[in-house]
Structures are given as structure tokens and as C-alpha cells.
Motif scaffolding. Structure first.
Motif, PDB file in Angstrom:
ATOM      1  N   LEU A  56      52.483  19.845 -40.016  1.00 13.02           N
ATOM      2  CA  LEU A  56      52.169  20.644 -39.215  1.00 13.02           C
ATOM      3  C   LEU A  56      52.910  20.055 -37.606  1.00 13.02           C
ATOM      4  O   LEU A  56      52.548  20.477 -36.743  1.00 13.02           O
ATOM      5  CB  LEU A  56      51.485  21.504 -38.672  1.00 13.02           C
ATOM      6  CG  LEU A  56      50.966  22.284 -39.795  1.00 13.02           C
ATOM      7  CD1 LEU A  56      49.864  23.109 -39.861  1.00 13.02           C
ATOM      8  CD2 LEU A  56      51.988  23.457 -39.892  1.00 13.02           C
ATOM      9  N   GLY A  57      53.982  18.600 -37.917  1.00  9.97           N
ATOM     10  CA  GLY A  57      53.884  17.640 -36.712  1.00  9.97           C
ATOM     11  C   GLY A  57      54.425  19.241 -35.479  1.00  9.97           C
ATOM     12  O   GLY A  57      54.784  18.578 -34.706  1.00  9.97           O
ATOM     13  N   ALA A  76      50.943  16.452 -29.027  1.00 14.33           N
ATOM     14  CA  ALA A  76      49.666  15.765 -28.927  1.00 14.33           C
ATOM     15  C   ALA A  76      49.920  15.515 -30.700  1.00 14.33           C
ATOM     16  O   ALA A  76      48.891  15.168 -31.151  1.00 14.33           O
ATOM     17  CB  ALA A  76      48.576  17.314 -29.143  1.00 14.33           C
ATOM     18  N   GLU A  77      50.737  16.009 -31.589  1.00 12.21           N
ATOM     19  CA  GLU A  77      50.944  15.432 -32.970  1.00 12.21           C
ATOM     20  C   GLU A  77      51.322  13.842 -33.551  1.00 12.21           C
ATOM     21  O   GLU A  77      51.432  13.135 -33.837  1.00 12.21           O
ATOM     22  CB  GLU A  77      52.327  16.278 -33.362  1.00 12.21           C
ATOM     23  CG  GLU A  77      52.097  18.022 -34.157  1.00 12.21           C
ATOM     24  CD  GLU A  77      51.974  18.642 -32.773  1.00 12.21           C
ATOM     25  OE1 GLU A  77      51.176  20.024 -32.256  1.00 12.21           O
ATOM     26  OE2 GLU A  77      52.394  18.279 -31.887  1.00 12.21           O
ATOM     27  N   GLY A  78      51.777  13.170 -32.116  1.00  9.02           N
ATOM     28  CA  GLY A  78      52.057  11.480 -32.216  1.00  9.02           C
ATOM     29  C   GLY A  78      53.112  11.464 -32.934  1.00  9.02           C
ATOM     30  O   GLY A  78      53.879  11.659 -33.220  1.00  9.02           O
ATOM     31  N   PHE A  79      53.186  10.058 -34.239  1.00  6.89           N
ATOM     32  CA  PHE A  79      54.759  10.522 -35.045  1.00  6.89           C
ATOM     33  C   PHE A  79      54.073  11.028 -36.070  1.00  6.89           C
ATOM     34  O   PHE A  79      55.576  11.227 -36.089  1.00  6.89           O
ATOM     35  CB  PHE A  79      54.172   8.502 -35.704  1.00  6.89           C
ATOM     36  CG  PHE A  79      53.224   8.806 -37.005  1.00  6.89           C
ATOM     37  CD1 PHE A  79      53.595   9.606 -37.846  1.00  6.89           C
ATOM     38  CD2 PHE A  79      51.801   8.935 -36.418  1.00  6.89           C
ATOM     39  CE1 PHE A  79      52.532   8.951 -38.966  1.00  6.89           C
ATOM     40  CE2 PHE A  79      50.933   9.133 -37.470  1.00  6.89           C
ATOM     41  CZ  PHE A  79      50.961   9.148 -39.125  1.00  6.89           C
ATOM     42  N   SER A 214      46.727  16.802 -41.269  1.00 10.13           N
ATOM     43  CA  SER A 214      45.202  16.115 -41.059  1.00 10.13           C
ATOM     44  C   SER A 214      43.901  17.177 -40.744  1.00 10.13           C
ATOM     45  O   SER A 214      42.918  17.276 -40.788  1.00 10.13           O
ATOM     46  CB  SER A 214      44.714  14.796 -39.891  1.00 10.13           C
ATOM     47  OG  SER A 214      45.419  15.504 -38.954  1.00 10.13           O
ATOM     48  N   ARG A 215      44.705  18.590 -39.879  1.00 15.66           N
ATOM     49  CA  ARG A 215      43.687  19.586 -39.096  1.00 15.66           C
ATOM     50  C   ARG A 215      43.601  20.934 -40.375  1.00 15.66           C
ATOM     51  O   ARG A 215      42.865  21.472 -40.311  1.00 15.66           O
ATOM     52  CB  ARG A 215      43.639  19.857 -37.886  1.00 15.66           C
ATOM     53  CG  ARG A 215      43.695  18.386 -37.255  1.00 15.66           C
ATOM     54  CD  ARG A 215      44.117  19.126 -36.005  1.00 15.66           C
ATOM     55  NE  ARG A 215      46.340  18.748 -35.552  1.00 15.66           N
ATOM     56  CZ  ARG A 215      46.784  19.826 -34.786  1.00 15.66           C
ATOM     57  NH1 ARG A 215      46.584  20.192 -33.784  1.00 15.66           N
ATOM     58  NH2 ARG A 215      47.839  19.236 -34.935  1.00 15.66           N
ATOM     59  N   GLU A 216      44.972  21.567 -40.947  1.00 20.59           N
ATOM     60  CA  GLU A 216      45.156  22.189 -41.553  1.00 20.59           C
ATOM     61  C   GLU A 216      44.909  21.411 -43.142  1.00 20.59           C
ATOM     62  O   GLU A 216      45.466  21.407 -44.125  1.00 20.59           O
ATOM     63  CB  GLU A 216      46.329  23.188 -41.069  1.00 20.59           C
ATOM     64  CG  GLU A 216      46.423  23.570 -39.811  1.00 20.59           C
ATOM     65  CD  GLU A 216      45.690  24.711 -40.186  1.00 20.59           C
ATOM     66  OE1 GLU A 216      45.099  25.499 -40.796  1.00 20.59           O
ATOM     67  OE2 GLU A 216      45.593  25.230 -38.815  1.00 20.59           O
ATOM     68  N   ASN A 217      43.702  22.127 -44.111  1.00 17.14           N
ATOM     69  CA  ASN A 217      43.405  21.693 -45.245  1.00 17.14           C
ATOM     70  C   ASN A 217      43.799  23.021 -46.315  1.00 17.14           C
ATOM     71  O   ASN A 217      42.337  22.870 -46.610  1.00 17.14           O
ATOM     72  CB  ASN A 217      42.371  20.799 -44.933  1.00 17.14           C
ATOM     73  CG  ASN A 217      41.652  20.526 -46.581  1.00 17.14           C
ATOM     74  OD1 ASN A 217      42.480  20.360 -47.228  1.00 17.14           O
ATOM     75  ND2 ASN A 217      39.981  20.572 -47.350  1.00 17.14           N
TER      76      ASN A 217
END
Length: 313
Positions: A56-57, A76-79, A214-217
């Protein structure tokens, strides 16, 4: 007394195969190779998206953000946004390559090989399908029920790309078997089990630690250990069939390419099994899982050849 005329030998260059002039660059052949390489590459980049948690970048589709087609500095998704966007950008490249394959096939083969020309439309159709599935994946927040078909369609495109490369050097006459019927059926049984291995592999991935973000599992909910062992059992069945084909190819008369490709399939399958056990017992590190994905694509291409070398047009 006249000498009897020997029977005609089959030619390796069928008359219905249209070839470029001598010394000319074969652009259709180059496009077909690019089609295969591109579909293998997108499996790797898609795996990188999942393994780095970058699914979800770009949180929307078809834009990267609600207001921008490309990543922005305010995200806010960074790299992760660059990894996801990079994977997305391979889709238009594959569309261009698939379109080139079809157009070049029309220009080269329309008068003599229309069946092959229509076969060359398949990559374009399914790459566009993949783009839609990719959007559904983002909107479904990486639900594995959408991610698994995405990977399986990519494997189908690798198989189809291999098929087109092989068919380009053939004619369009009906296929004639080159191996005994029992060997041919055994090869098809191995292909079916190989497909089951790939499907169960997606179940393992959809139950393991790499959710893609990392947030959606969101996971399948299957027990990862039980799923892994079921997958391993299917691999063992496939290995048994591959060994049977390797042995059979030395006991009966088969073409050398058929024998060589099944020797290679057995070797690659053993390597893939080792990689699978390494990733299972080491907690599925990113590098090992990425290698597993690459070998899966190679395995698919080889399995396609395993069937194609059993017959001739």
C-alpha cells in the motif's frame, strides 16, 4: 533397374513458418523474448513489494495518491511508495511489449499463420486483466484472495510466453506425438501436479508472515505450518512423477530435447525444494523467498517446454 527413392525426412523449417530475410533482425523473436523476460521480472518486483511491506505504498488506484498519479513528498509511506510505484510502472511496459508482439505477428504472419497471430493476442489481454486485478488488490487492502490470483496469472503469462516462443519456430499443422502415449500422459500428470504445487504455494504465502504491508495484516487464516507441509507433500508427488519421466526417457525412444528438459526440470525442482525448506526453517527471510519466486517462474517455463517437446507441428 532404378534405385528406389528414399522417404522424405521431416524438415526442421516448415513451409508455413514465415522467416525474416537473411541477415535481417527478427523483431518478432526479440519481442517474444522481451515478453517472457518482462513477465518473469514483474513476478520478482511484485514479490519485492510484498516482502518489503510496500503493498500500500500507493494507497489508491489507478493514481498513487488521491491527487497525484506519481508518488509525492507529502506521503507518509516513505520508501514503500517508490517500490510499489516502480512495480506499477512495469505494467505499461508489458502492455507495450505485448502490443508489439501482436502487431509484429500480424505484419509477419497474418497471411499464413492466423492461428499463431491470435495466440499472440493472449499476452495483451491478460496483462490488461492483471492491471485491473492489481487495482482490486489495492482497494481490497491486500486481501490474499485477490493477491493469489494475481501471482497465478503471472505464472500463466510466463507459460504463455514460453509457448509463443516455441510455437514461433513451428508450423500450424496438427501436432504429432513424439513420445509414447504413456509417457505423454505422465508428462501431463506432472504438469497438473505442478500447477497444484503453485496454487498451494500461494496458500502458504497468504498464510505466512509477509502480508505485503506493515499495517494491514490480512491473511487467509490457514495454519501456516500445516499449509507448508501440504505444499511440501505436493512437491514430493511432483518429484516422483519427474523421476519417473527421467527414467522413462532413458528406457523408451524419445527426442533428445524432451529428455534434456525433464532432466533440467528434476534438477530445478530439487533446488526449489531445498530453497523451500531453507525458508521454512529460517523464518522466511526476504532474500530466500525472492529466490523461491524466481525459481517458480523458471520452473513454470520449463514445465511448459516439457509438454511442448513431446509433440511436433
Amino acid at each position: 533397374m532404378s534405385t528406389p527413392t528414399p522417404p522424405a525426412r521431416p524438415t526442421d523449417s516448415p513451409t508455413d513458418v514465415v522467416r525474416p530475410p537473411r541477415g535481417a533482425r527478427d523483431w518478432l523473436w526479440i519481442a517474444l523474448i522481451a515478453n517472457l523476460v518482462g513477465n518473469v521480472l514483474i513476478i520478482l518486483t511484485g514479490g519485492l513489494v510484498r516482502l518489503t511491506g510496500s503493498g500500500l505504498g500507493c494507497p489508491t488506484w489507478p493514481r498513487c495518491t488521491p491527487d497525484s498519479l506519481v508518488p509525492t513528498g507529502q506521503q507518509a509511506e516513505g520508501f514503500h511508495k517508490f517500490i510499489e510505484f516502480g512495480n506499477r510502472m512495469l505494467t505499461p511496459v508489458l502492455v507495450i511489449v505485448a502490443l508489439a508482439v501482436f502487431v509484429l505477428a500480424v505484419l509477419r504472419c497474418w497471411r499464413t499463420r492466423r492461428r499463431f497471430v491470435w495466440d499472440c493476442l493472449v499476452p495483451l489481454v491478460f496483462v490488461l486483466v492483471q492491471a485491473v486485478v492489481g487495482g482490486i488488490i489495492v482497494l481490497a487492502k491486500l486481501d490474499p484472495k485477490t493477491v493469489s490470483p494475481h501471482f497465478l496469472i503471472s505464472l500463466f503469462l510466463v507459460a504463455n510466453a514460453t509457448y509463443l516462443l516455441y510455437r514461433y519456430r513451428e508450423g500450424d499443422s496438427p501436432a504429432a506425438p513424439l513420445v509414447p502415449r504413456v509417457v505423454h500422459r505422465l508428462a501431463w500428470a506432472a504438469v497438473v501436479v505442478g500447477a497444484v504445487v503453485s496454487v498451494l504455494g500461494t496458500a502458504v504465502t497468504g498464510s505466512g508472515p509477509h502480508s505485503g504491508d506493515s499495517r494491514e495484516n490480512v491473511r487467509f487464516g490457514f495454519d501456516p505450518h500445516a499449509t507448508s507441509w501440504l505444499h511440501a507433500d505436493s512437491v514430493m508427488l511432483f518429484l516422483g512423477l519427474a523421476v519417473a519421466l527421467v527414467v522413462a526417457s532413458r528406457l523408451v525412444d524419445v527426442p533428445a530435447p524432451f529428455r534434456r528438459v525433464w532432466d533440467t526440470i528434476l534438477g530445478v525442482s530439487l533446488l526449489q525444494g531445498v530453497i523451500g525448506y531453507v525458508q521454512y526453517f529460517t523464518g522466511r527471510p526476504i532474500g530466500v523467498v525472492a529466490l523461491h519466486l524466481l525459481v517458480s517462474a523458471i520452473f513454470t517455463a520449463l514445465l511448459t517446454q516439457g509438454i511442448l517437446t513431446a509433440r511436433r507441428r
